[in-house]
Design a protein around this motif. Structure first.
Motif, PDB file in Angstrom:
ATOM      1  N   ASP A   1       0.807  -1.172  -0.045  1.00 48.73           N
ATOM      2  CA  ASP A   1       0.075  -0.117   0.185  1.00 48.73           C
ATOM      3  C   ASP A   1       0.789   1.240  -0.089  1.00 48.73           C
ATOM      4  OD1 ASP A   1      -2.769   0.975   0.030  1.00 48.73           O
ATOM      5  OD2 ASP A   1      -2.249   1.811   1.745  1.00 48.73           O
TER       6      ASP A   1
ATOM      7  N   ASN B   1      -1.788   3.031  -2.180  1.00 46.28           N
ATOM      8  CA  ASN B   1      -2.357   4.299  -1.647  1.00 46.28           C
ATOM      9  C   ASN B   1      -3.827   4.186  -1.394  1.00 46.28           C
ATOM     10  OD1 ASN B   1      -1.876   6.661  -0.051  1.00 46.28           O
ATOM     11  ND2 ASN B   1      -2.881   7.754  -1.714  1.00 46.28           N
ATOM     12  N   SER B   2      -4.192   2.917  -0.933  1.00 45.45           N
ATOM     13  CA  SER B   2      -5.640   2.686  -0.749  1.00 45.45           C
ATOM     14  C   SER B   2      -6.282   2.844   0.521  1.00 45.45           C
ATOM     15  CB  SER B   2      -5.936   1.079  -1.362  1.00 45.45           C
ATOM     16  OG  SER B   2      -5.462   0.218  -0.338  1.00 45.45           O
TER      17      SER B   2
ATOM     18  N   LYS C   1     -14.881   1.626   3.647  1.00 42.94           N
ATOM     19  CA  LYS C   1     -14.827   2.835   3.059  1.00 42.94           C
ATOM     20  C   LYS C   1     -14.816   4.131   4.217  1.00 42.94           C
ATOM     21  CE  LYS C   1     -17.086   5.555  -0.666  1.00 42.94           C
ATOM     22  NZ  LYS C   1     -18.211   5.403  -1.632  1.00 42.94           N
TER      23      LYS C   1
ATOM     24  N   ALA D   1     -12.479  11.139   3.308  1.00 45.46           N
ATOM     25  CA  ALA D   1     -11.244  11.512   2.678  1.00 45.46           C
ATOM     26  C   ALA D   1     -11.019  13.011   2.520  1.00 45.46           C
ATOM     27  CB  ALA D   1     -11.243  10.760   1.550  1.00 45.46           C
TER      28      ALA D   1
ATOM     29  N   SER E   1     -10.698   2.779   4.370  1.00 46.50           N
ATOM     30  CA  SER E   1     -10.087   3.140   2.920  1.00 46.50           C
ATOM     31  C   SER E   1     -10.351   4.494   2.363  1.00 46.50           C
ATOM     32  CB  SER E   1     -10.400   2.040   1.821  1.00 46.50           C
ATOM     33  OG  SER E   1     -11.979   2.162   1.713  1.00 46.50           O
ATOM     34  N   ASN E   2      -9.404   4.724   1.449  1.00 48.84           N
ATOM     35  CA  ASN E   2      -9.679   6.147   0.547  1.00 48.84           C
ATOM     36  C   ASN E   2     -10.805   5.972  -0.164  1.00 48.84           C
ATOM     37  OD1 ASN E   2      -8.770   8.560  -0.143  1.00 48.84           O
ATOM     38  ND2 ASN E   2      -7.731   8.113  -1.835  1.00 48.84           N
TER      39      ASN E   2
ATOM     40  N   THR F   1     -11.312   8.104  -7.343  1.00 42.51           N
ATOM     41  CA  THR F   1     -10.971   8.033  -5.931  1.00 42.51           C
ATOM     42  C   THR F   1      -9.290   8.757  -5.656  1.00 42.51           C
ATOM     43  OG1 THR F   1     -11.763   5.688  -6.064  1.00 42.51           O
ATOM     44  CG2 THR F   1     -10.008   6.144  -4.463  1.00 42.51           C
TER      45      THR F   1
ATOM     46  N   THR G   1      -5.467   7.056  -5.134  1.00 45.44           N
ATOM     47  CA  THR G   1      -5.261   5.629  -5.272  1.00 45.44           C
ATOM     48  C   THR G   1      -4.984   5.032  -6.671  1.00 45.44           C
ATOM     49  OG1 THR G   1      -6.681   5.384  -3.148  1.00 45.44           O
ATOM     50  CG2 THR G   1      -6.609   3.363  -4.327  1.00 45.44           C
TER      51      THR G   1
ATOM     52  N   GLY H   1     -10.700   2.925  -3.079  1.00 46.91           N
ATOM     53  CA  GLY H   1      -9.991   2.417  -2.293  1.00 46.91           C
ATOM     54  C   GLY H   1     -10.331   1.085  -1.517  1.00 46.91           C
ATOM     55  N   THR H   2     -11.439   0.954  -1.493  1.00 45.41           N
ATOM     56  CA  THR H   2     -12.077  -0.283  -1.014  1.00 45.41           C
ATOM     57  C   THR H   2     -11.792  -1.489  -2.264  1.00 45.41           C
ATOM     58  OG1 THR H   2     -13.576   0.414   0.364  1.00 45.41           O
ATOM     59  CG2 THR H   2     -13.964  -1.939  -0.357  1.00 45.41           C
TER      60      THR H   2
ATOM     61  N   ALA I   1      -8.148  -2.304  -2.471  1.00 45.23           N
ATOM     62  CA  ALA I   1      -7.568  -2.958  -1.313  1.00 45.23           C
ATOM     63  C   ALA I   1      -8.109  -4.512  -1.317  1.00 45.23           C
ATOM     64  CB  ALA I   1      -8.178  -2.281   0.224  1.00 45.23           C
TER      65      ALA I   1
END
Length: 527
Positions: free
Chosen positions: A76, A83-84, A120, A133, A163-164, A174, A182, A198-199, A202
């Motif tokens: 990550d 970057n998630s 999220k 975020a 998550s982002n 995102t 992300t 982000g989810t 990930a």
């Protein structure tokens, strides 16, 4: 209240935790694992598979947490730097230990007992920041859990990380003022879709067993399509929206983002149900089966009548990669016993639907202001005006300014006209399905591939479900042609839309298609 360096601190805690538990790394799961773990491949295991391993002692929740923490650490903020993740739960290992002890005592909370989940970061968590975020909400901790957060925990889930998302869930690539951009693990030059990207990134990279997103227009299904995952947008009222940072409650819903249709069904079993704090969920009473997993049938496509909605396919050169994948998907549906009916319904063009029925600009200000009020005196900002003054990402700034400029927006004639138009579209879809005796509609979630970083995503078809409140299931449909930056190709999602409360039928269709095609593959960038 968590201080300004909370993200850095969470990664420090991750490093400390990883030095104090038994090793169970990604590599170990595939090669040099201990004897008890060598037969369990977590990259393909479903929630029931993992629960069986936990029950038999083949695996512990602590080892499971360790495995995912190591993958986060490797991929990550290092390696491909996806970057998630915004925040890692510093108490995850402690929670896992408690759940392991409960399991030994045969005290099983539910189907997610000991299962790590990623939320999220617009789901309220009383023990972790909930920021949307947005830099302006950095460190904001709500007074209690969202209804769905609590349901997950009551079922035994461990909220491993937040998550982002595209800031405040207001767009589809995102990127945010708090966490930045992300990346898509299948092609690091592309976005992961959004707003729940982000989810999506990930879960595709196996940072947890399953995840949660929210969907106002496309936002559960877009990252599912872009990251080779399963995403489910339920019938409006099946899942509570209480304690989720709102975008437009007329269109908002939560939904699971998973590796398999099986996991989506298990998640929905946990999440569905009446919440007195969200009046819309009263409509779900009487529509929830004993378990959605009863619909997981390998012959679930046999005899199904599916309407291929040609209106939602593109005709330009940029659409051809997706069209090729969809042509093969349709052939695969036929091979599994589905009857295909081709439809052209110009009234259901998604650009037309969005321009006539999207209500985000009218609902944003009053709903966000109301959410910020629930945070009490500790709220970093009190309303949309202060949010804008503090600064938001440029991709959402104008939309918030437009919303802020409206006085009494939910009393405006145009807003009410859009609500009427939504009902007309619901009736139209129901008529099309009734006239053709259809079990579901079929189309690509995105007419074109997920875009390169820096571009705006166009060609998404999510408004058909969001504008009618019908359920929609997106599953992996295949890949575009491989390239240097996308060694497997870019994922393409196929979407099935059904009548209200037809979730069991959609699971039958999606599961049968998934089992026949098996398009799910690990990203090249996160082996």
């Amino acid at each position: 209240m968590v201080k300004s360096a909370w993200k850095k601190t969470s990664y420090l805690l991750l490093t400390l935790v990883m030095t104090t538990v038994l090793p169970f790394s990604a590599a170990a799961s595939n090669s040099a694992a201990s004897e008890k773990n060598k037969h369990l491949d977590l990259t393909v295991a479903t929630i029931p598979d993992i629960q069986k391993a936990l029950h038999t002692g083949q695996l512990t929740s602590q080892e499971l947490i360790q495995y995912y923490l190591k993958r986060m650490d490797a991929y990550d903020q290092k390696g491909p730097k996806l970057n998630s993740i915004i925040y890692i739960n510093p108490h995850a290992m402690e929670e896992a230990k408690k759940l392991d002890e409960e399991r030994k005592q045969k005290k099983i909370r539910g189907p997610l007992h000991g299962i790590p989940i990623i939320l999220k970061d617009n789901f309220d968590t009383a023990d972790m920041p909930t920021t949307g975020a947005a830099q302006a909400l950095k460190g904001s901790i709500p007074p209690d859990d969202a209804f769905l957060t609590k349901k997950l925990r009551d079922a035994g889930a461990i909220i491993l990380a937040k998550s982002n998302l595209h800031e405040l869930a207001r767009s589809g690539t995102t990127v945010s003022s708090l966490a930045g951009q992300t990346l898509n693990p299948y092609d690091l030059t592309r976005t992961p879709g959004g707003s729940s990207g982000g989810t999506g990134a990930a879960i595709a990279s196996h940072f947890a067993v399953a995840g949660m997103g929210t969907d106002t227009v496309n936002s559960v299904r877009s990252p599912s399509s872009a990251n080779n995952l399963v995403g489910f947008r339920p019938t409006r009222g099946l899942l509570s929206r209480d304690g989720i940072i709102p975008a437009a409650l007329t269109q908002d819903t939560a939904g699971p983002i998973t590796n398999t249709v099986t996991d989506a069904a298990v998640m929905l079993d946990v999440l569905a149900g009446y919440d007195p704090a969200d009046i819309e969920t009263a409509w779900s009473v009487g529509h929830i089966p004993k378990t959605y997993t009863d619909s997981l049938k390998e012959d679930g496509l046999k005899g199904k009548r599916l309407g291929v909605l040609k209106t939602l396919f593109g005709s330009e050169a940029k659409h051809q990669e997706v069209n090729q994948v969809m042509e093969q998907a349709i052939e695969d549906l036929k091979k599994q016993g589905a009857e295909i009916i081709y439809l052209d319904v110009p009234e259901l063009d998604v650009d037309k639907l969005a321009s006539e029925t999207d209500v985000q600009v009218y609902e944003s200000k009053p709903l966000i202001n109301n959410y910020l009020e629930t945070l009490g005196e500790d709220a970093p900002v009190k309303n949309v005006a202060e949010l804008l003054a503090a600064g938001v990402h440029p991709t959402i700034e104008q939309g918030l300014k437009d919303a802020q400029a409206l006085e009494n927006p939910m009393e405006m004639p145009e807003y009410k006209n859009r609500l009427v138009k939504r009902q007309e579209n619901r009736d139209l879809v129901m008529k099309v399905m009734a006239d053709q005796q259809l079990d579901a509609l079929v189309y690509p979630h995105q007419k074109e591939l997920v875009v390169k970083i820096g571009d705006s995503q166009t060609g998404r078809n999510g408004m058909l479900a969001a504008g009618t409140w019908f359920p929609a299931l997106t599953v992996p449909g295949g890949f575009s042609t491989p390239t240097v930056t996308a060694p497997l190709g870019v994922p393409v999602g196929i979407e099935f839309l059904g009548r209200p409360w037809s979730e069991p039928t959609l699971f039958e269709i999606g599961y049968a298609y998934e089992q026949a095609t098996k398009h799910r593959k690990m990203p090249h960038s996160t082996p």
